[in-house]
Write an enzyme that holds these catalytic residues in place. Structure first.
Site, PDB file in Angstrom:
ATOM      1  N   SER A 203     -47.026  16.466 -22.552  1.00  0.00           N
ATOM      2  CA  SER A 203     -46.088  15.445 -23.858  1.00  0.00           C
ATOM      3  C   SER A 203     -46.385  14.646 -25.003  1.00  0.00           C
ATOM      4  CB  SER A 203     -45.122  14.705 -22.635  1.00  0.00           C
ATOM      5  OG  SER A 203     -44.043  14.215 -22.912  1.00  0.00           O
ATOM      6  N   ASN A 204     -45.495  13.327 -25.528  1.00  0.00           N
ATOM      7  CA  ASN A 204     -46.282  13.223 -26.792  1.00  0.00           C
ATOM      8  C   ASN A 204     -45.257  11.462 -26.354  1.00  0.00           C
ATOM      9  OD1 ASN A 204     -43.047  13.098 -27.614  1.00  0.00           O
ATOM     10  ND2 ASN A 204     -43.442  15.194 -27.427  1.00  0.00           N
ATOM     11  N   PRO A 205     -45.532  10.354 -27.283  1.00  0.00           N
ATOM     12  CA  PRO A 205     -44.698   9.051 -26.827  1.00  0.00           C
ATOM     13  C   PRO A 205     -44.083   8.461 -27.531  1.00  0.00           C
ATOM     14  CG  PRO A 205     -46.745   9.066 -28.756  1.00  0.00           C
ATOM     15  CD  PRO A 205     -46.565  10.676 -28.054  1.00  0.00           C
ATOM     16  N   ALA A 270     -39.108  15.170 -30.235  1.00  0.00           N
ATOM     17  CA  ALA A 270     -40.225  15.190 -29.952  1.00  0.00           C
ATOM     18  C   ALA A 270     -40.370  16.740 -29.126  1.00  0.00           C
ATOM     19  CB  ALA A 270     -41.389  14.146 -29.930  1.00  0.00           C
TER      20      ALA A 270
END
Ligand code: CTP
Length: 397
Positions: A203-205, A270
């Site tokens: 995943s990503n922040p 995102a």
């Protein structure tokens, strides 16, 4: 203005004076506890009018005082105590302040002041979360010395009078134009989660804040809004359709479905560019030495929307660390997006997780505008202004 039973109640006359200087007519209510900290005389002098008290509420009069006071354009609670928050969060009406709050139609701004141990208490936190969910606004508490002996440096200190007055004036500004009335706006937000096995994912922040801001601004301007969001830690927005997704493939399905009736689609999500080629059904135990994961590309949702654009306005976001404008313009052209907002992951306080954003508007033809650093909500407003311009231009052509 409601004044609560807190040491900060002594600042209420100063807030009142500033509001009056700002041209606001203020009716003031003091709770029984507030009058232990600040006198009725100093409040009525600063307000240039009578103070609503429980004694006045129960005295014979032709109208119901709480209903008369509730005909305000906004309510602000200065020196908001844990008790007032609890009463409002549970619909109590056992004093003039709470009964008035139950009847107010306009926006409500809480300015809490309490010891940090109380503020951090779970019961208080739950009440605040509940009120926020109902659309109430909060200002502070600020970090700083609290109380006469400076006990409990930390959260707890009430915002300063000038900040409170400015926030109230902001709330009283004319409401947003209903210029998106009758339009359907689809917004994607947050990260995606690409599971490798039942307990691990890529995943990503992304915090989702930018997308939520766009969705809320569109809602306030009269649009019907579908917000498709990955896992984020933000309060549930009211008055719009929220679709929760995990993986990019789910995001794709939800966005494509909603886009069928959309006039404007804003892709702030995102999206993970890749997912595991094979999703393992069981948790993968560790092995000695290196491992590799085989990834396969996810569909590009914005590009897919671009291929079948119809009359829709398509807006993308991009994050670049170098050659931003050229790369973003190429991206807009490749995906057939009307414009892309470019942001910079390396800037402190903006993009991932921050409340502000500094973006550059980039069109497929390479023209661009640098927008000043501002709140995500303001960026959202400008984004939707630009989308409306594109739409009007297209209809004119
Ligand atoms: N996007 C999308 N589907 C994807 C990937 C991205 O719809 N599978 C959207 C994003 O929501 C965003 C824009 O496309 O609006 C970002 O483009 P993208 O190509 O993902 O940007 P980068 O990841 O920065 O691209 P690259 O890594 O190629 O620079």
């Amino acid at each position: 203005m409601i004044v609560g039973g807190s040491m900060a109640a002594v600042k209420a006359p100063s807030v009142l004076r500033r509001l009056r200087e700002g041209g606001v007519q203020v009716n003031v209510i003091a709770t029984r506890a507030a009058l232990a900290f600040v006198t009725e005389l100093s409040l009525s002098t600063a307000a240039d009018g009578p103070v609503g008290t429980d004694a006045a509420w129960f005295s014979p009069r032709p109208d119901a005082l709480h209903l008369a006071l509730a005909r305000a354009d906004a309510a602000v609670i200065v020196g908001a105590s844990a008790e007032l928050l609890a009463g409002a969060a549970h619909g109590h009406a056992n004093d003039l302040a709470l009964a008035t709050l139950l009847s107010v139609q306009g926006p409500v701004l809480w300015v809490p002041a309490m010891n940090n141990a109380m503020w951090n208490n779970r019961a208080v936190g739950a009440n605040v979360a509940r009120l926020r969910e109902w659309g109430h606004h909060f200002l502070g508490p600020a970090v700083g010395a609290f109380g006469t002996r400076g006990e409990g440096a930390g959260i707890g200190r009430m915002a300063e009078p000038e900040t409170i007055a400015a926030a109230v004036l902001e709330l009283l500004k004319p409401t947003a134009p209903r210029d998106l009335d009758g339009l359907h706006v689809v917004v994607s937000a947050g990260p995606t989660r690409e599971y490798l096995d039942p307990v691990r994912f890529i995943s990503n922040p992304s915090s989702g804040k930018m997308g939520f801001a766009v969705a809320e601004d569109a809602r306030d301007r009269g649009a019907r809004v579908t917000l498709v969001t990955g896992p984020v830690n933000l309060p549930e927005p009211h008055g719009l359709e929220v679709v929760r997704i995990g993986a990019a493939l789910e995001l794709r399905d939800a966005v494509i479905r909603a886009a069928q009736t959309a006039d404007i689609v804003v892709m702030t999500a995102a999206v993970a560019d890749y997912r595991a080629a094979e999703l393992k059904g069981e948790k993968q135990a560790k092995v000695a030495g290196d491992v590799s994961v085989h990834l396969t590309p996810n569909p590009d949702i914005l590009a897919e929307l671009g291929q079948n654009k119809g009359g829709r306005v398509l807006v993308g976001f991009a994050m670049e660390t170098h050659a931003g404008v050229e790369r973003a313009a190429a991206k807009a052209a490749r995906k057939n997006a009307d414009f892309i907002l470019l942001n910079y992951p390396t800037q402190a306080g903006t993009a991932f997780g921050g409340d502000d954003n500094q973006v550059t508007l980039v069109r497929a033809d390479g023209t661009f505008e640098d927008w000043p650093r501002t709140s995500k909500r303001e960026v959202a407003r400008r984004l939707l202004d630009e989308a409306l311009r594109v739409r009007a231009q297209r209809t004119a052509d």
